[in-house]
Design a protein around this motif. Structure first.
Motif, PDB file in Angstrom:
ATOM      1  N   SER A 105       0.846  -1.202   0.000  1.00 18.18           N
ATOM      2  CA  SER A 105       0.000   0.000   0.000  1.00 18.18           C
ATOM      3  C   SER A 105       0.875   1.243   0.000  1.00 18.18           C
ATOM      4  CB  SER A 105      -0.899   0.022   1.245  1.00 18.18           C
ATOM      5  OG  SER A 105      -1.784  -1.060   1.253  1.00 18.18           O
ATOM      6  N   ARG A 106       0.518   2.187  -0.862  1.00 21.02           N
ATOM      7  CA  ARG A 106       1.229   3.465  -0.908  1.00 21.02           C
ATOM      8  C   ARG A 106       0.487   4.424   0.025  1.00 21.02           C
ATOM      9  NH1 ARG A 106       0.098   2.372  -6.094  1.00 21.02           N
ATOM     10  NH2 ARG A 106      -1.110   4.276  -6.237  1.00 21.02           N
ATOM     11  N   ILE A 107       1.138   4.766   1.122  1.00 21.48           N
ATOM     12  CA  ILE A 107       0.519   5.591   2.159  1.00 21.48           C
ATOM     13  C   ILE A 107       1.400   6.810   2.375  1.00 21.48           C
ATOM     14  CG2 ILE A 107      -0.305   5.661   4.545  1.00 21.48           C
ATOM     15  CD1 ILE A 107      -0.337   2.518   4.363  1.00 21.48           C
ATOM     16  N   PHE A 108       0.764   7.974   2.410  1.00 15.43           N
ATOM     17  CA  PHE A 108       1.488   9.218   2.638  1.00 15.43           C
ATOM     18  C   PHE A 108       0.806   9.989   3.756  1.00 15.43           C
ATOM     19  CE2 PHE A 108       2.235   8.074  -1.776  1.00 15.43           C
ATOM     20  CZ  PHE A 108       3.620   8.090  -1.806  1.00 15.43           C
ATOM     21  N   ILE A 109       1.607  10.545   4.644  1.00  9.21           N
ATOM     22  CA  ILE A 109       1.088  11.310   5.761  1.00  9.21           C
ATOM     23  C   ILE A 109       1.438  12.782   5.532  1.00  9.21           C
ATOM     24  CG2 ILE A 109       3.157  10.821   7.130  1.00  9.21           C
ATOM     25  CD1 ILE A 109       1.352  10.799   9.604  1.00  9.21           C
ATOM     26  N   ALA A 110       0.420  13.639   5.597  1.00  5.79           N
ATOM     27  CA  ALA A 110       0.627  15.080   5.441  1.00  5.79           C
ATOM     28  C   ALA A 110       1.166  15.625   6.760  1.00  5.79           C
ATOM     29  CB  ALA A 110      -0.682  15.770   5.072  1.00  5.79           C
ATOM     30  N   THR A 111       2.275  16.328   6.708  1.00  7.41           N
ATOM     31  CA  THR A 111       2.916  16.795   7.935  1.00  7.41           C
ATOM     32  C   THR A 111       2.262  18.049   8.505  1.00  7.41           C
ATOM     33  OG1 THR A 111       4.566  18.030   6.680  1.00  7.41           O
ATOM     34  CG2 THR A 111       5.127  15.770   7.306  1.00  7.41           C
ATOM     35  N   GLN A 112       1.549  18.798   7.685  1.00  5.59           N
ATOM     36  CA  GLN A 112       0.874  20.011   8.140  1.00  5.59           C
ATOM     37  C   GLN A 112      -0.590  19.706   8.446  1.00  5.59           C
ATOM     38  OE1 GLN A 112       2.637  22.884   8.524  1.00  5.59           O
ATOM     39  NE2 GLN A 112       4.392  21.661   7.900  1.00  5.59           N
ATOM     40  N   PRO A 113      -1.161  20.325   9.478  1.00  7.44           N
ATOM     41  CA  PRO A 113      -2.590  20.109   9.770  1.00  7.44           C
ATOM     42  C   PRO A 113      -3.470  20.535   8.598  1.00  7.44           C
ATOM     43  CG  PRO A 113      -1.514  21.246  11.583  1.00  7.44           C
ATOM     44  CD  PRO A 113      -0.540  21.221  10.452  1.00  7.44           C
ATOM     45  N   ALA A 114      -4.585  19.834   8.431  1.00  5.34           N
ATOM     46  CA  ALA A 114      -5.554  20.146   7.376  1.00  5.34           C
ATOM     47  C   ALA A 114      -6.819  20.719   8.007  1.00  5.34           C
ATOM     48  CB  ALA A 114      -5.889  18.887   6.581  1.00  5.34           C
ATOM     49  N   ASP A 115      -7.547  21.485   7.227  1.00  8.10           N
ATOM     50  CA  ASP A 115      -8.832  22.037   7.650  1.00  8.10           C
ATOM     51  C   ASP A 115      -9.886  20.954   7.455  1.00  8.10           C
ATOM     52  OD1 ASP A 115     -11.159  23.410   8.114  1.00  8.10           O
ATOM     53  OD2 ASP A 115     -10.737  25.023   6.686  1.00  8.10           O
ATOM     54  N   PHE A 116     -10.397  20.409   8.540  1.00 11.66           N
ATOM     55  CA  PHE A 116     -11.342  19.302   8.453  1.00 11.66           C
ATOM     56  C   PHE A 116     -12.772  19.761   8.201  1.00 11.66           C
ATOM     57  CE2 PHE A 116      -9.062  15.512  10.604  1.00 11.66           C
ATOM     58  CZ  PHE A 116      -8.052  15.611   9.677  1.00 11.66           C
ATOM     59  N   ARG A 117     -12.990  21.065   8.049  1.00 10.01           N
ATOM     60  CA  ARG A 117     -14.322  21.524   7.644  1.00 10.01           C
ATOM     61  C   ARG A 117     -14.582  21.131   6.196  1.00 10.01           C
ATOM     62  NH1 ARG A 117     -13.725  27.683   9.222  1.00 10.01           N
ATOM     63  NH2 ARG A 117     -11.721  27.174   8.293  1.00 10.01           N
ATOM     64  N   CYS A 118     -13.509  20.954   5.435  1.00  9.05           N
ATOM     65  CA  CYS A 118     -13.680  20.475   4.062  1.00  9.05           C
ATOM     66  C   CYS A 118     -13.754  18.955   4.101  1.00  9.05           C
ATOM     67  CB  CYS A 118     -12.542  20.952   3.168  1.00  9.05           C
ATOM     68  SG  CYS A 118     -10.903  20.422   3.665  1.00  9.05           S
ATOM     69  N   SER A 119     -14.404  18.384   3.138  1.00 11.33           N
ATOM     70  CA  SER A 119     -14.596  16.943   3.116  1.00 11.33           C
ATOM     71  C   SER A 119     -13.777  16.345   1.977  1.00 11.33           C
ATOM     72  CB  SER A 119     -16.083  16.629   2.975  1.00 11.33           C
ATOM     73  OG  SER A 119     -16.320  15.273   3.221  1.00 11.33           O
ATOM     74  N   ILE A 120     -14.339  15.420   1.250  1.00 10.87           N
ATOM     75  CA  ILE A 120     -13.610  14.710   0.205  1.00 10.87           C
ATOM     76  C   ILE A 120     -13.032  15.665  -0.835  1.00 10.87           C
ATOM     77  CG2 ILE A 120     -13.862  13.113  -1.744  1.00 10.87           C
ATOM     78  CD1 ILE A 120     -15.819  11.512   0.013  1.00 10.87           C
ATOM     79  N   ASP A 121     -13.857  16.545  -1.378  1.00 17.10           N
ATOM     80  CA  ASP A 121     -13.379  17.446  -2.434  1.00 17.10           C
ATOM     81  C   ASP A 121     -12.278  18.370  -1.926  1.00 17.10           C
ATOM     82  OD1 ASP A 121     -15.120  16.320  -4.265  1.00 17.10           O
ATOM     83  OD2 ASP A 121     -16.714  17.759  -3.833  1.00 17.10           O
TER      84      ASP A 121
END
Length: 110
Positions: free
Chosen positions: A8-24
């Motif tokens: 499995s190709r798995i990547f972790i984003a090191t910066q926090p994301a805005d979880f108010r946004c969803s899939i798009d």
């Protein structure tokens, strides 16, 4: 169902994301901030600012999966910082993170 294997190709984003946004919104983060194709079949893992929730986004055959894990107590510890915007991760490490043992997270080197 998402199958995690050693391939499995798995990547972790090191910066926090805005979880108010969803899939798009997270797919846009993959394209714009991480310079990756969200439909590649890779699993992209994000954390929120408070480090209490993670989300994993992947594309499978004909649609996106968006998975969320929110801790009922405490925070995720050991999230990588200052190593670029994205780091590869092994499936075993993601399983460990999802099982509630994030403080043991050790990223493999690319």
């Amino acid at each position: 169902m998402i199958y995690l294997t050693s391939n499995s190709r798995i990547f972790i984003a090191t910066q926090p994301a805005d979880f108010r946004c969803s899939i798009d919104g997270l797919a846009a983060v993959c394209q714009q901030r991480l310079s990756s194709n969200p439909r590649s079949g890779s699993i992209f893992v994000f954390i929120n600012r408070n480090k209490t929730m993670i989300r994993a986004l992947t594309y499978e055959h004909n649609g996106f999966w968006l998975m969320t894990k929110r801790l009922s107590k405490g925070k995720f510890h050991g999230w990588p910082r200052h190593h670029g915007v994205m780091q590869p991760m092994a499936a075993a490490q993601l399983r460990q993170l999802l099982s509630g043992e994030p403080y043991l997270l050790m990223l493999r080197t690319a």
